[in-house]
Motif scaffolding. Structure first.
Motif, PDB file in Angstrom:
ATOM      1  N   THR B  72      15.113  45.236  25.748  1.00 60.88           N
ATOM      2  CA  THR B  72      15.694  44.400  24.418  1.00 60.88           C
ATOM      3  C   THR B  72      14.193  42.894  24.056  1.00 60.88           C
ATOM      4  N   HIS B  73      14.244  42.382  25.240  1.00 56.82           N
ATOM      5  CA  HIS B  73      13.806  41.078  24.879  1.00 56.82           C
ATOM      6  C   HIS B  73      11.695  41.111  25.343  1.00 56.82           C
ATOM      7  N   SER B  74      11.462  42.552  26.416  1.00 53.33           N
ATOM      8  CA  SER B  74      10.319  42.359  26.649  1.00 53.33           C
ATOM      9  C   SER B  74       9.762  43.214  25.585  1.00 53.33           C
ATOM     10  N   LEU B  75      10.403  44.668  25.751  1.00 50.92           N
ATOM     11  CA  LEU B  75       9.578  45.058  24.662  1.00 50.92           C
ATOM     12  C   LEU B  75      10.467  45.618  23.496  1.00 50.92           C
ATOM     13  N   GLU B  76      10.229  44.289  22.995  1.00 51.56           N
ATOM     14  CA  GLU B  76      10.609  43.786  21.164  1.00 51.56           C
ATOM     15  C   GLU B  76       9.357  43.934  19.961  1.00 51.56           C
ATOM     16  N   ILE B  77       9.904  43.595  19.091  1.00 55.45           N
ATOM     17  CA  ILE B  77       8.774  43.466  18.303  1.00 55.45           C
ATOM     18  C   ILE B  77       8.110  42.169  18.642  1.00 55.45           C
ATOM     19  N   ASP B  78       7.041  42.285  18.266  1.00 54.90           N
ATOM     20  CA  ASP B  78       6.235  40.480  17.376  1.00 54.90           C
ATOM     21  C   ASP B  78       5.842  40.574  16.260  1.00 54.90           C
ATOM     22  N   PRO B  79       6.365  39.366  15.521  1.00 57.79           N
ATOM     23  CA  PRO B  79       7.137  39.072  14.053  1.00 57.79           C
ATOM     24  C   PRO B  79       5.294  38.796  14.014  1.00 57.79           C
ATOM     25  N   GLN B  80       4.210  37.613  14.441  1.00 56.54           N
ATOM     26  CA  GLN B  80       3.486  37.783  14.096  1.00 56.54           C
ATOM     27  C   GLN B  80       2.338  39.192  13.726  1.00 56.54           C
ATOM     28  N   ALA B  81       2.853  40.177  14.673  1.00 60.57           N
ATOM     29  CA  ALA B  81       2.288  41.271  14.280  1.00 60.57           C
ATOM     30  C   ALA B  81       2.576  41.807  13.209  1.00 60.57           C
ATOM     31  N   ALA B 102       3.065  50.263  11.267  1.00 56.26           N
ATOM     32  CA  ALA B 102       4.246  50.927  11.796  1.00 56.26           C
ATOM     33  C   ALA B 102       4.904  50.773  13.401  1.00 56.26           C
ATOM     34  N   GLN B 103       3.278  50.384  13.298  1.00 57.96           N
ATOM     35  CA  GLN B 103       3.587  50.340  15.088  1.00 57.96           C
ATOM     36  C   GLN B 103       3.797  48.431  15.183  1.00 57.96           C
ATOM     37  N   ALA B 104       3.568  47.777  14.283  1.00 57.44           N
ATOM     38  CA  ALA B 104       3.861  46.896  14.711  1.00 57.44           C
ATOM     39  C   ALA B 104       5.462  46.750  14.741  1.00 57.44           C
ATOM     40  N   CYS B 105       5.639  47.323  13.894  1.00 55.55           N
ATOM     41  CA  CYS B 105       7.491  46.869  13.335  1.00 55.55           C
ATOM     42  C   CYS B 105       8.751  48.105  14.630  1.00 55.55           C
ATOM     43  N   GLU B 106       7.724  48.709  15.019  1.00 60.49           N
ATOM     44  CA  GLU B 106       8.935  49.646  16.043  1.00 60.49           C
ATOM     45  C   GLU B 106       8.935  48.980  17.139  1.00 60.49           C
ATOM     46  N   PRO B 107       9.606  48.221  17.761  1.00 62.28           N
ATOM     47  CA  PRO B 107       9.626  48.065  19.366  1.00 62.28           C
ATOM     48  C   PRO B 107       9.044  48.450  20.651  1.00 62.28           C
ATOM     49  N   GLN B 108       8.885  48.501  21.083  1.00 60.32           N
ATOM     50  CA  GLN B 108       8.479  49.548  22.102  1.00 60.32           C
ATOM     51  C   GLN B 108       9.107  50.494  23.079  1.00 60.32           C
ATOM     52  N   ARG B 109      10.560  49.234  22.626  1.00 60.49           N
ATOM     53  CA  ARG B 109      11.701  50.288  23.440  1.00 60.49           C
ATOM     54  C   ARG B 109      11.708  51.642  23.014  1.00 60.49           C
ATOM     55  N   GLN B 110      11.342  51.803  21.317  1.00 57.83           N
ATOM     56  CA  GLN B 110      11.502  53.467  21.354  1.00 57.83           C
ATOM     57  C   GLN B 110      10.401  54.511  21.520  1.00 57.83           C
ATOM     58  N   GLU B 111       9.138  54.046  21.524  1.00 61.97           N
ATOM     59  CA  GLU B 111       8.845  54.611  22.096  1.00 61.97           C
ATOM     60  C   GLU B 111       8.558  55.169  24.137  1.00 61.97           C
ATOM     61  N   ASP B 149      18.117  50.542  18.076  1.00 65.32           N
ATOM     62  CA  ASP B 149      16.793  51.470  18.297  1.00 65.32           C
ATOM     63  C   ASP B 149      17.020  53.074  18.807  1.00 65.32           C
ATOM     64  N   PHE B 150      18.619  52.638  19.573  1.00 69.25           N
ATOM     65  CA  PHE B 150      18.848  54.213  20.304  1.00 69.25           C
ATOM     66  C   PHE B 150      19.944  55.072  19.105  1.00 69.25           C
ATOM     67  N   GLN B 151      20.861  54.234  17.524  1.00 67.80           N
ATOM     68  CA  GLN B 151      20.919  54.940  16.835  1.00 67.80           C
ATOM     69  C   GLN B 151      19.902  55.550  16.030  1.00 67.80           C
ATOM     70  N   HIS B 152      19.545  54.875  16.042  1.00 68.43           N
ATOM     71  CA  HIS B 152      18.437  54.909  14.809  1.00 68.43           C
ATOM     72  C   HIS B 152      17.128  56.795  16.056  1.00 68.43           C
ATOM     73  N   LEU B 153      16.541  56.408  16.552  1.00 68.09           N
ATOM     74  CA  LEU B 153      16.283  57.559  17.445  1.00 68.09           C
ATOM     75  C   LEU B 153      17.862  58.607  17.624  1.00 68.09           C
ATOM     76  N   PHE B 154      18.586  58.929  18.072  1.00 69.53           N
ATOM     77  CA  PHE B 154      19.133  60.051  18.081  1.00 69.53           C
ATOM     78  C   PHE B 154      19.522  60.535  16.599  1.00 69.53           C
ATOM     79  N   THR B 155      19.412  59.854  15.590  1.00 62.39           N
ATOM     80  CA  THR B 155      20.808  60.583  14.579  1.00 62.39           C
ATOM     81  C   THR B 155      19.009  61.245  14.218  1.00 62.39           C
ATOM     82  N   SER B 156      17.617  60.951  14.285  1.00 54.53           N
ATOM     83  CA  SER B 156      16.840  61.764  14.359  1.00 54.53           C
ATOM     84  C   SER B 156      16.512  62.888  15.659  1.00 54.53           C
TER      85      SER B 156
END
Lengths: 412, 412, 412, 412
Positions: B72-81, B102-111, B149-156
């Motif tokens: 949640t916290h370490s693989l979070e988005i960077d608001p400035q990015a 698109a990459q900046a908006c998606e937290p790395q936890r999804q990847e 994020d989990f829900q987003h991935l699973f929906t796909s």
């Protein structure tokens, strides 16, 4: 079952579909898309999706372009919404604020694609849609963001965990085999008899990745020859009338052709996973196999010679120049010129041997004057090789090839 | 093949895995995750993913919580990015600027989740991981973005287009059937003999949705009884010793139980698609079927009576009160109180009939004093019903039920 | 498909069948049989066969007996015809004379059975018919020739080349598994949980032979435990709560139960083929397996002691007596008394070890006071062992068992 | 699995086989056959059978003939034994005496064939063996009794109840499809593209019978066209570039080609069952089909005209002569000359219509000057038609064809 599939649209379905289809008449495809995206589309979603995909299939090129422009521009993110939700999420992180941000960042065209995907066959049609899009991008760069979204979705849908490795042989369905004929990109298959020589003998294998939602469409396939020793000629490997050996007697598996099948999946990489899976499966089933190599073309060799115009030592032969090219010819970013080299080195393979007269076909002569190369997949080394290549841009090669390269007297 | 699957990890794979596993020792799971996310993880990706999932399985609750906090916290988005890439994209829309956004908006936890998904069985383990997460959310609301994020991935991943409808019957594998016993949520199955009564007789059907990457795990299933006429008692429907009728003689299909199976897929809706697909399939195979109804519980009836304390006319009987409840008892947003009603009405069904003494089980008596309801799926009406419900919050009901509701003399 | 099989009788088939069925009314079953045997039955053959089998199913015991008498006596050979055709064939051997002889020798009941066999499910019904017949033979020895014909046909139909070996495990269809519960003849399976303990753990296997025309009916099955070392207790082997080992770690495969499933196939031997096939398959898939043994009951031990009343040395323990019994107790024809011994020794196995306290179940105590025996299948020896046993009636045994037998001081 | 089948001979099996193979060296094939027939062959039976079949495959024609002579004469019945056992059975009918008689009547070559059949692939090899035999019979009539035994066994093994009907289409395995190309006997298939036109369009079907022990070998297949109305030209039916119709829109199914595939199964009839099963299946799946006809060649027409030299009325056209031929040209036994007519009339079909210019291929012109005939399968009439044909030798025909025949003025 598959051949009565025309019947699957039951009387009910047809009447249900007809009702919605009638209602759809008089609405543009773009309107139908908006309806599909609305909550009102929930119940009739799959019928709407079916209609939109059918309409798309019937479009000509300019209509398709207009449809892509609709997706790109009308289903675009709202920068202000991104801004606002980003601030709100930063101020008070919660399910609600994060979901709002995530939704604001994702253009509606992604959700549209997901909803179009709910009908049988939808996945394949969306892949074909991206193929259409890719062919327009050069002239219509403004559509590029749409392609980024397609690629994002497809990366998720065609995740390695969802792919199925299937052997392809002379017992495979004809509708699969005809695609192998069509998609073979390295050494063309010119007839069903030629195909049979690739997949039926005891010392031949072919494997492909398939996606469960596109059962009849290989995504990528690799052709393998089982041999004694490392081969140095693709014509010898594929010769009509040669004698097959028993699979148990082979010590070497040769990956002599890898072909991607779906233009619409460009940029989604399967080759690395495919080779590793095939190596693992063959190792298990044929314990006699000790060496896994490719017999690969060097597509950029002659083009590089023509442009780089290297000064070679008088005595340098063709294989020495090829060795030099593979080891030393780099792009400005330090990565090899040769695309096939980039693929295998990136997978952790190493340059193993270089052979003259290995591909005497017109294409082989044109691109590399007949020289080919073996890349070696040594399973105990691929992680290390890969790290060296990615981290330090080192091209790992056998001592023999390094000596050959040095012999040509070319400056790096 | 499945039962020799222990062998699938060939000698090679095991030695390859061992090399990476040895190297992983001394690194934290979080470090392995970062390595998996780096380009250096490409070649050894599936082995790293396997290791991480194995480590996760061995974690206790507090370790899992720490792992979720990392995601949640370490693989979070960077608001400035996000900010910067949004501006750049707005200034010059292109493949490059949009991809950066698109990459900046998606937290790395999804990847990370996508990469963990590449190993066999990974999908099921990620679904189980979300189940763990959901059980912590009440006490750890800060983890909610991870669940989004989990829900987003699973929906796909669990898109309707990827699901497979499979009949479940007495010829189905025992490992599937034992899950039907375990997951039945409406009318408990207390033994294999009880199960057999649900799936073997000629007038019984059961269907489930499955995902290709979780072949042994039903996602949702529905149990169906084929009857003459609309049933008014679930105990009669399930009676031991009853005589089955021929499927061809039935005029009605009764959906008497729908159960979701995967807690980790909460919020991903399958029921609507399942019912429509089953209606379509049954219509095709049994042309004698004319009516498709549920026989549904009214889980909120007695709770509502206790809290709303409605004043009923002296003569109002239990069914009249239930009819009133179904038609008139609403949440502040105007949607019915009753969750089962919300599900079927949202699918486009209508309230068809209400029966006293229809569920005499302790649970049926407790929640609704034995009253049950038939929701009718009239295929020519479901689009219209759905739109009325979603658009105008209208609960469509038969004249009979409306009259019954009116008879109880309750004010709305 | 199987569960819509009720639909397979199409409207056409039903009307066609009805026409023939109407016409059949008023004719006896025996008349229908004669019609089926006539050339006029060719076109309507399968419908006639269906009708006859349906009528048979509805018969009571005395009607079945009458039907068998019809087959035995009315569809009998004509001795004069045999005589005449034999002479004619001897005088002038030709296609015509030999065919005439062959037809004269074969009673028409064989052809009747072949024609009844042409309908789906016919094979299973004929096997069930022979089961009925076998139960009558003791009281109706005159029907024995009919049984000889059934056995002759079934030997041909259930030829090893037509059988399919299938693994049976927890992913097998429930309708197969319930038959394993029903047919287990050696160590009863008392519940689905008990069954699961036999087929689900990593160190358990079960295999059965199936015939393509009786897909849901195992013919014979064997249960196998994978162990380290040779086991000496069946209760330990089957203990609830024991820890399973990895299949790859096992060195021994133990055949602890073999059960025939079809009473109607009595006298058609499958066990020898089954064990050899399973040994071959397990050897291939689990190279770590070095020893293949049974853990077998000694069903005749205590009965023999009671009747033979042997004088034992004072110090003889139970295992010594059992060893002596297995090696020395013979029928008048020189073959061992013990039926299980006859089976495994006839297959080429040898007596390997004898264990006290190995089967403490009531049945195990009753038949052999808890003693069990391992028969060893040493693949390099089975041909030799078999020839010694069949040719010279020699019981091959380990030195240990021979010493044990000698120790009991019993005279042969 | 099939393509790793070379691996199925495990290390164990190979060593076991080697032991027996070594022992077999120095023995003639005939000696091995006698050993296989002895009880000593029980354990090593399948290996012996494998060896014998392998040796047979390597024989030249004269060796095969010698082998057949061995089977015919050395494994012949003993007339004295038949005599004695017949008497003994007559004197005291019992299991024992009947079994002795049955064994005496059956030559050992039948048991030999059954034992050879126990190895994988044995059935197909025995069918091929009979093909060899059939090709010798003209010159070696003394071998005919052996063929009678083969036919007897195959009739039992290829009983309708053991056959499986499988659709053959463009998704079928290539190794099956290439056999369709090879075996098509009526209208040759000249390429894979031609094959595709027969099996892929929505209005084409193909079905074959298969035996479970010969999975890759069709026994017989029929090609079907779905049409509107009855076709009168096979070239129109098979035209390249024609437009396919929807299967649901067809009212007629046309059987335009039926081909037997296995020369070694000559005399075992499948065609009648195949057509009836296909009619039943198509009726069920496509309720719109009302008419089932053939479009059949008249192979004997021109040959009959040349030999019978009939005097035709001056104005008789070709179709009238054909009608006359079909209805009136008979063999001495009263059965039609034309072999195709005999087949369909024997199945209960009737002569429906005759068309000029229906087959303009060289073969069609040669055999019938282009005339073809529709036989009609009217399911309500086939039993009656069949009985009329078999019982009274009546050729049932439509009024139209009868009138046409009468018009030609030929005397019967």
């Amino acid at each position: 079952m598959s051949f009565f599939s025309g019947l699957l649209a039951s009387v009910f379905e047809r009447s249900h579909r007809k009702a919605i289809s009638d209602k759809a008449e008089g609405h543009t495809t773009n309107e139908l898309c908006r309806q599909l995206l609305s909550s009102h589309g929930e119940v009739s979603g799959s019928t709407l999706a079916r209609l939109i995909l059918d309409r798309y299939s019937a479009m000509d090129v300019s209509e398709k372009q207009a449809f892509f422009e609709f997706m790109t521009h009308s289903l675009e993110i709202d920068p202000q919404a991104v801004q606002n939700t980003l601030t709100a999420y930063g101020d008070a992180p919660s399910k609600k604020t994060y979901r709002a941000f995530a939704q604001a960042c994702e253009p509606q065209r992604q959700e549209l694609a997901r909803r179009l995907n709910q009908v049988p066959g939808g996945t394949g049609q969306l892949v074909a849609m991206r193929k259409d899009l890719l062919s327009m991008l050069r002239d219509q760069p403004a559509l590029e963001p749409l392609d980024v979204d397609f690629q994002h979705l497809f990366t998720s849908w065609f995740n390695r965990g969802f792919l199925v490795l299937r052997p392809i042989n002379w017992s495979s369905p004809a509708n699969i085999l005809e695609k192998i004929i069509a998609y073979e990109a390295v050494h063309a298959i010119d007839s069903w008899d030629d195909l049979r020589r690739r997949v039926q003998p005891a010392d031949r294998r072919c494997f492909g990745f398939f996606h469960p939602a596109m059962q009849d469409e290989p995504l990528i396939f690799v052709e393998v020859a089982l041999t004694k020793g490392t081969p140095n000629s693709v014509q010898a490997l594929l010769a009509d009338g040669r004698n097959a050996i028993n699979a148990e007697d082979a010590d070497t598996a040769v990956f002599y052709s890898i072909s991607n099948c779906q233009a619409g999946l460009a940029g989604i990489s399967f080759g690395n996973s495919l080779i590793k899976q095939v190596v693992a499966d063959l190792s298990r089933d044929l314990p006699g196999l000790k060496t896994f190599v490719t017999l690969s073309p060097i597509p950029g060799l002659n083009k590089w010679r023509a442009t780089a115009n290297p000064k070679t030592a008088a005595e340098a032969d063709q294989t020495a120049i090829a060795a030099h090219y593979l080891l030393e010819a780099k792009r400005p970013d330090g990565i090899p010129f040769d695309p096939v080299a980039r693929f295998h080195l990136g997978n952790g393979a190493m340059v193993h041997a270089v052979h003259a007269g290995a591909d005497l076909s017109p294409n082989g002569m044109r691109q590399s004057s007949g020289v080919m190369v073996n890349y070696l997949y040594d399973l105990s080394q691929i992680s290390k090789n890969h790290e060296l290549f990615v981290g330090e841009k080192t091209v790992v090669a056998s001592a023999e090839v390094r000596a050959l390269s040095a012999s040509c007297g070319l400056e790096v």
